[in-house]
Design a protein around this motif. Structure first.
Motif, PDB file in Angstrom:
ATOM      1  N   HIS A  78       0.831  -1.201   0.000  1.00  0.00           N
ATOM      2  CA  HIS A  78       0.000   0.000   0.000  1.00  0.00           C
ATOM      3  C   HIS A  78       0.874   1.263   0.000  1.00  0.00           C
ATOM      4  N   ILE A 108       1.006   4.276  -2.889  1.00  0.00           N
ATOM      5  CA  ILE A 108       0.850   5.707  -2.587  1.00  0.00           C
ATOM      6  C   ILE A 108       2.056   6.489  -3.101  1.00  0.00           C
ATOM      7  N   HIS A 157       2.066   7.633  -7.183  1.00  0.00           N
ATOM      8  CA  HIS A 157       0.821   8.230  -7.708  1.00  0.00           C
ATOM      9  C   HIS A 157      -0.396   7.322  -7.554  1.00  0.00           C
ATOM     10  N   GLY A 158      -0.372   6.448  -6.571  1.00  0.00           N
ATOM     11  CA  GLY A 158      -1.517   5.575  -6.336  1.00  0.00           C
ATOM     12  C   GLY A 158      -1.629   4.432  -7.323  1.00  0.00           C
ATOM     13  N   HIS A 186      -5.001   4.026 -11.286  1.00  0.00           N
ATOM     14  CA  HIS A 186      -4.809   4.684  -9.991  1.00  0.00           C
ATOM     15  C   HIS A 186      -5.838   4.166  -8.992  1.00  0.00           C
ATOM     16  N   ALA A 193      -5.496   4.394  -5.602  1.00  0.00           N
ATOM     17  CA  ALA A 193      -5.493   5.163  -4.353  1.00  0.00           C
ATOM     18  C   ALA A 193      -5.030   6.579  -4.659  1.00  0.00           C
ATOM     19  N   ILE A 194      -5.340   7.497  -3.750  1.00  0.00           N
ATOM     20  CA  ILE A 194      -4.806   8.851  -3.869  1.00  0.00           C
ATOM     21  C   ILE A 194      -3.341   8.797  -3.481  1.00  0.00           C
ATOM     22  N   GLY A 195      -2.476   9.125  -4.426  1.00  0.00           N
ATOM     23  CA  GLY A 195      -1.047   8.980  -4.170  1.00  0.00           C
ATOM     24  C   GLY A 195      -0.276  10.265  -4.366  1.00  0.00           C
TER      25      GLY A 195
END
Length: 301
Positions: A134, A138, A141-142, A149, A151-153
């Motif tokens: 995880h 992140i 860039h997620g 994408h 996740a918010i990365g």
């Protein structure tokens, strides 16, 4: 998120930037690391994590911290930015690298660190494979799969040139630390009989990698001392002149009224002498001799 007030601002900064509330606690006067009793008193039902700081190269009391975290079901994120290469010594004699004990360990590769690159850099450590994946997502860039994408990365990838520098320097880390320890031992010996100087105390549960050589002054005009040392070409620094709970940006972050006298005392009395891996005997003698000569006439009123 509970963390000590006597540290570099980045420790609390990232907590606040994430929209969480840093809860600042006092430190131990001898080790400069988080005070265990203060930590336990600060825990409430809202507490989610503890961020101990291994300040100046010495580990916080991680065995006690991990017991508290287990008792209250809290995460532990080690700020090991200044302690790369030091070891924590458990009660049973087992040793473990700084930054590898909690759920996550964080370190810095800033050039002044014991293992430094040629610019900004850092790394996270974890023994949890799910958490590691995880974190990696992140940091990129997620993404796990390119342009997907999940996740918010952020862009937190280490530049290749910085990685190459670190790859070349890593085999020499133990040598770097030994050199710092040798320089610290020299300072300790030279200052041992001066009642105005309190040399660093190394806890029984930790080795010390001496990212900084930070001592305490008793009855000394610190500003005059630093100014006169500068005239001799010897830089001295104050780490840290204002504890986080007294910083403007953090005074109104919560409704909490802080009473953290040890951190405030340390901010008024600590100073750091030059410390790096290439200090030779001539340089050490020059620094120590001038420090002792100047301190003799820098008594405070």
């Amino acid at each position: 998120v509970i963390t000590p007030t006597f540290t570099f601002i980045a420790t609390a900064e990232v907590v606040a930037l994430l929209g969480l509330t840093p809860v600042l606690v006092d430190v131990d006067e001898d080790t400069f690391c988080i005070d265990i009793q203060a930590l336990e008193r600060a825990i409430t039902p809202k507490t989610k994590a503890i961020v101990p700081v291994h300040l100046f190269g010495q580990n916080a009391d991680m065995e006690s911290i991990m017991k508290i975290a287990k008792k209250h079901n809290l995460y532990v994120v080690e700020d090991a930015c200044q302690s790369m290469g030091s070891r924590y010594i458990f009660g049973n004699g087992n040793r473990q690298h700084s930054g590898t004990i909690g759920d996550i360990g964080c370190t810095s590769f800033f050039p002044s660190k014991n293992l430094g690159c040629y610019g900004d850099g850092g790394a996270l450590f974890t023994n949890n494979s799910e958490l590691a994946e995880h974190i990696s997502i992140i940091a990129n860039h997620g993404m796990k799969v390119r342009y997907h994408h999940d996740a918010i990365g952020v862009n937190s990838r280490l530049d290749s040139i910085q990685a190459a520098v670190l790859d070349a320097k890593l085999p020499h880390l133990e040598e770097y630390i030994a050199n710092r320890q040798s320089a610290a031992a020299y300072y300790n010996k030279r200052f041992a009989c001066n009642s105005s100087i309190k040399t660093p105390i190394v806890a029984s549960y930790s080795t010390h990698s001496f990212h900084q050589y930070t001592l305490r002054l008793e009855g000394i005009d610190r500003k005059k001392l630093i100014d006169e040392m500068a005239q001799k070409g010897i830089p001295m620094m104050i780490y840290y002149p204002i504890p986080i709970h007294l910083q403007t940006a953090y005074k109104n972050l919560s409704n909490k009224q802080y009473n953290l006298p040890i951190a405030e005392k340390l901010s008024d009395t600590v100073c750091s002498l030059p410390m790096h891996t290439e200090l030779d005997d001539e340089q050490l003698d020059y620094i120590a001799t001038n420090f002792l000569n100047i301190i003799s006439h820098c008594k405070s009123n």
